[in-house]
Motif scaffolding. Structure first.
Motif, PDB file in Angstrom:
ATOM      1  N   VAL A   1      -9.211   8.313  -2.183  1.00 46.91           N
ATOM      2  CA  VAL A   1      -7.890   8.180  -1.563  1.00 46.91           C
ATOM      3  C   VAL A   1      -7.592   6.720  -1.224  1.00 46.91           C
ATOM      4  O   VAL A   1      -6.481   6.237  -1.466  1.00 46.91           O
ATOM      5  CB  VAL A   1      -7.765   9.091  -0.320  1.00 46.91           C
ATOM      6  CG1 VAL A   1      -6.476   8.811   0.445  1.00 46.91           C
ATOM      7  CG2 VAL A   1      -7.818  10.557  -0.744  1.00 46.91           C
TER       8      VAL A   1
ATOM      9  N   ASP B   1      -0.687   9.015   6.318  1.00 48.24           N
ATOM     10  CA  ASP B   1       0.249   8.071   6.926  1.00 48.24           C
ATOM     11  C   ASP B   1       1.447   8.770   7.551  1.00 48.24           C
ATOM     12  O   ASP B   1       1.976   8.306   8.563  1.00 48.24           O
ATOM     13  CB  ASP B   1       0.746   7.075   5.868  1.00 48.24           C
ATOM     14  CG  ASP B   1      -0.405   6.290   5.257  1.00 48.24           C
ATOM     15  OD1 ASP B   1      -1.084   5.568   6.012  1.00 48.24           O
ATOM     16  OD2 ASP B   1      -0.633   6.430   4.044  1.00 48.24           O
TER      17      ASP B   1
ATOM     18  N   LEU C   1      -6.576   9.316   7.062  1.00 44.69           N
ATOM     19  CA  LEU C   1      -5.979   8.768   5.843  1.00 44.69           C
ATOM     20  C   LEU C   1      -4.518   9.148   5.633  1.00 44.69           C
ATOM     21  O   LEU C   1      -3.855   8.589   4.760  1.00 44.69           O
ATOM     22  CB  LEU C   1      -6.800   9.200   4.622  1.00 44.69           C
ATOM     23  CG  LEU C   1      -8.211   8.620   4.561  1.00 44.69           C
ATOM     24  CD1 LEU C   1      -8.999   9.247   3.416  1.00 44.69           C
ATOM     25  CD2 LEU C   1      -8.176   7.111   4.441  1.00 44.69           C
TER      26      LEU C   1
ATOM     27  N   ASN D   1       4.984   7.254  -3.452  1.00 46.26           N
ATOM     28  CA  ASN D   1       4.185   7.958  -2.454  1.00 46.26           C
ATOM     29  C   ASN D   1       3.169   8.894  -3.100  1.00 46.26           C
ATOM     30  O   ASN D   1       3.313   9.311  -4.246  1.00 46.26           O
ATOM     31  CB  ASN D   1       5.089   8.783  -1.533  1.00 46.26           C
ATOM     32  CG  ASN D   1       5.966   7.918  -0.669  1.00 46.26           C
ATOM     33  OD1 ASN D   1       5.564   6.841  -0.235  1.00 46.26           O
ATOM     34  ND2 ASN D   1       7.178   8.383  -0.423  1.00 46.26           N
ATOM     35  N   ILE D   2       2.166   9.244  -2.302  1.00 41.44           N
ATOM     36  CA  ILE D   2       1.155  10.234  -2.667  1.00 41.44           C
ATOM     37  C   ILE D   2       1.407  11.438  -1.757  1.00 41.44           C
ATOM     38  O   ILE D   2       1.515  11.280  -0.545  1.00 41.44           O
ATOM     39  CB  ILE D   2      -0.265   9.694  -2.418  1.00 41.44           C
ATOM     40  CG1 ILE D   2      -0.493   8.387  -3.189  1.00 41.44           C
ATOM     41  CG2 ILE D   2      -1.312  10.737  -2.779  1.00 41.44           C
ATOM     42  CD1 ILE D   2      -1.715   7.608  -2.734  1.00 41.44           C
TER      43      ILE D   2
ATOM     44  N   MET E   1       0.844  -1.180   0.000  1.00 42.15           N
ATOM     45  CA  MET E   1       0.000   0.000   0.000  1.00 42.15           C
ATOM     46  C   MET E   1       0.896   1.252   0.000  1.00 42.15           C
ATOM     47  O   MET E   1       1.884   1.314   0.714  1.00 42.15           O
ATOM     48  CB  MET E   1      -0.910   0.006   1.227  1.00 42.15           C
ATOM     49  CG  MET E   1      -1.848   1.181   1.201  1.00 42.15           C
ATOM     50  SD  MET E   1      -2.952   1.355   2.625  1.00 42.15           S
ATOM     51  CE  MET E   1      -3.932  -0.088   2.516  1.00 42.15           C
ATOM     52  N   ARG E   2       0.512   2.229  -0.806  1.00 41.93           N
ATOM     53  CA  ARG E   2       1.283   3.476  -0.886  1.00 41.93           C
ATOM     54  C   ARG E   2       0.993   4.364   0.315  1.00 41.93           C
ATOM     55  O   ARG E   2      -0.099   4.346   0.867  1.00 41.93           O
ATOM     56  CB  ARG E   2       0.920   4.239  -2.160  1.00 41.93           C
ATOM     57  CG  ARG E   2       1.220   3.452  -3.398  1.00 41.93           C
ATOM     58  CD  ARG E   2       1.238   4.280  -4.637  1.00 41.93           C
ATOM     59  NE  ARG E   2      -0.035   4.906  -4.948  1.00 41.93           N
ATOM     60  CZ  ARG E   2      -0.161   5.874  -5.852  1.00 41.93           C
ATOM     61  NH1 ARG E   2       0.882   6.315  -6.514  1.00 41.93           N
ATOM     62  NH2 ARG E   2      -1.329   6.392  -6.108  1.00 41.93           N
ATOM     63  N   ASN E   3       1.986   5.166   0.691  1.00 45.40           N
ATOM     64  CA  ASN E   3       1.821   6.118   1.782  1.00 45.40           C
ATOM     65  C   ASN E   3       1.288   7.443   1.262  1.00 45.40           C
ATOM     66  O   ASN E   3       1.708   7.930   0.211  1.00 45.40           O
ATOM     67  CB  ASN E   3       3.158   6.388   2.476  1.00 45.40           C
ATOM     68  CG  ASN E   3       3.519   5.302   3.444  1.00 45.40           C
ATOM     69  OD1 ASN E   3       2.663   4.591   3.969  1.00 45.40           O
ATOM     70  ND2 ASN E   3       4.799   5.155   3.705  1.00 45.40           N
ATOM     71  N   LEU E   4       0.393   8.022   2.050  1.00 50.73           N
ATOM     72  CA  LEU E   4      -0.076   9.383   1.805  1.00 50.73           C
ATOM     73  C   LEU E   4       0.683  10.281   2.773  1.00 50.73           C
ATOM     74  O   LEU E   4       0.608  10.097   3.993  1.00 50.73           O
ATOM     75  CB  LEU E   4      -1.579   9.500   2.030  1.00 50.73           C
ATOM     76  CG  LEU E   4      -2.173  10.906   1.964  1.00 50.73           C
ATOM     77  CD1 LEU E   4      -1.846  11.605   0.645  1.00 50.73           C
ATOM     78  CD2 LEU E   4      -3.674  10.859   2.179  1.00 50.73           C
TER      79      LEU E   4
ATOM     80  N   LYS F   1      -4.407   4.647  -2.712  1.00 49.05           N
ATOM     81  CA  LYS F   1      -3.422   4.018  -1.834  1.00 49.05           C
ATOM     82  C   LYS F   1      -3.223   2.543  -2.183  1.00 49.05           C
ATOM     83  O   LYS F   1      -2.152   1.996  -1.933  1.00 49.05           O
ATOM     84  CB  LYS F   1      -3.842   4.179  -0.367  1.00 49.05           C
ATOM     85  CG  LYS F   1      -3.696   5.617   0.118  1.00 49.05           C
ATOM     86  CD  LYS F   1      -4.216   5.798   1.515  1.00 49.05           C
ATOM     87  CE  LYS F   1      -3.141   5.434   2.496  1.00 49.05           C
ATOM     88  NZ  LYS F   1      -3.475   5.805   3.880  1.00 49.05           N
ATOM     89  N   GLN F   2      -4.216   1.909  -2.779  1.00 51.46           N
ATOM     90  CA  GLN F   2      -4.130   0.498  -3.165  1.00 51.46           C
ATOM     91  C   GLN F   2      -3.375   0.300  -4.484  1.00 51.46           C
ATOM     92  O   GLN F   2      -2.912  -0.804  -4.766  1.00 51.46           O
ATOM     93  CB  GLN F   2      -5.532  -0.110  -3.280  1.00 51.46           C
ATOM     94  CG  GLN F   2      -6.289  -0.168  -1.984  1.00 51.46           C
ATOM     95  CD  GLN F   2      -5.600  -1.033  -0.940  1.00 51.46           C
ATOM     96  OE1 GLN F   2      -5.027  -2.065  -1.251  1.00 51.46           O
ATOM     97  NE2 GLN F   2      -5.631  -0.595   0.303  1.00 51.46           N
TER      98      GLN F   2
END
Length: 186
Positions: free
Chosen positions: A108, A137, A135, A118-119, A1-4, A112-113
């Motif tokens: 969002v 991270d 939401l 990163n976002i 999963m990507r980090n926000l 993230k999926q």
């Protein structure tokens, strides 16, 4: 999963109005690297209109190569996707920009999926909503050693259902006295 990641410049008194102060070279270098490590931006309309077309225009203009902002502009322009959450903006001339008017949480979670880097988000309104939804991270707060006394404030008007617990995982003092505080959600 990507980090926000929420990344923002702020003053000691919480002012994050970019018109009130300007980051030094070392701080700018930090944001350049942070931007290179991302492939998606999440913005509200106001932040988006501050960033676009300003940075893409600098990145595309060969005359700007001597401009100290050019390297950041290049990193900004290399990002694959910009998502703008707005009720008033209907379209964008930027082909990599999508305007979304509803479903902040769902959009969002979907982003993230996805596979990727990163976002990043910035500004005040959308990050405040993202924090309220739990939401974000990581929080990268770059605190400048000045007091402004006016302007938009960090987390202005936030309405949390429960206390947001964060853990400090990095602190770096730049030569200017500016401090990077990097927190992760617990």
């Amino acid at each position: 999963m990507r980090n926000l990641i929420y990344a923002i410049n702020t003053t000691l008194d919480g002012c994050c109005d970019h018109t009130k102060f300007y980051p030094d070279e070392e701080t700018f270098a930090y944001f350049i690297q942070l931007t290179r490590d991302a492939d998606t931006f999440l913005y509200g309309r106001k932040t988006y209109e501050l960033m676009v077309p300003y940075w893409p225009d600098i990145a595309k203009d060969p005359a700007e190569r001597a401009n100290p902002d050019y390297e950041f502009a290049q990193a900004f322009d290399a990002v694959n996707k910009i998502i703008v959450f707005s009720q008033s903006l209907n379209s964008s001339e930027e082909e990599k920009t999508s305007i979304v008017s509803t479903g902040l949480r769902d959009e969002v979670l979907k982003l993230k999926q996805e596979q990727g880097k990163n976002i990043l988000t910035g500004g005040v309104s959308i990050p405040t909503q993202l924090a309220e939804l739990g939401l974000i991270d990581e929080y990268h707060l770059v605190v400048h050693p000045i007091v402004i006394g006016e302007g938009r404030r960090l987390f202005e008007g936030i309405n949390l259902q429960e206390k947001l617990q964060l853990k400090l995982v990095e602190s770096t003092v730049f030569k200017s006295g500016t401090i990077l505080l990097r927190y992760v959600k617990q």
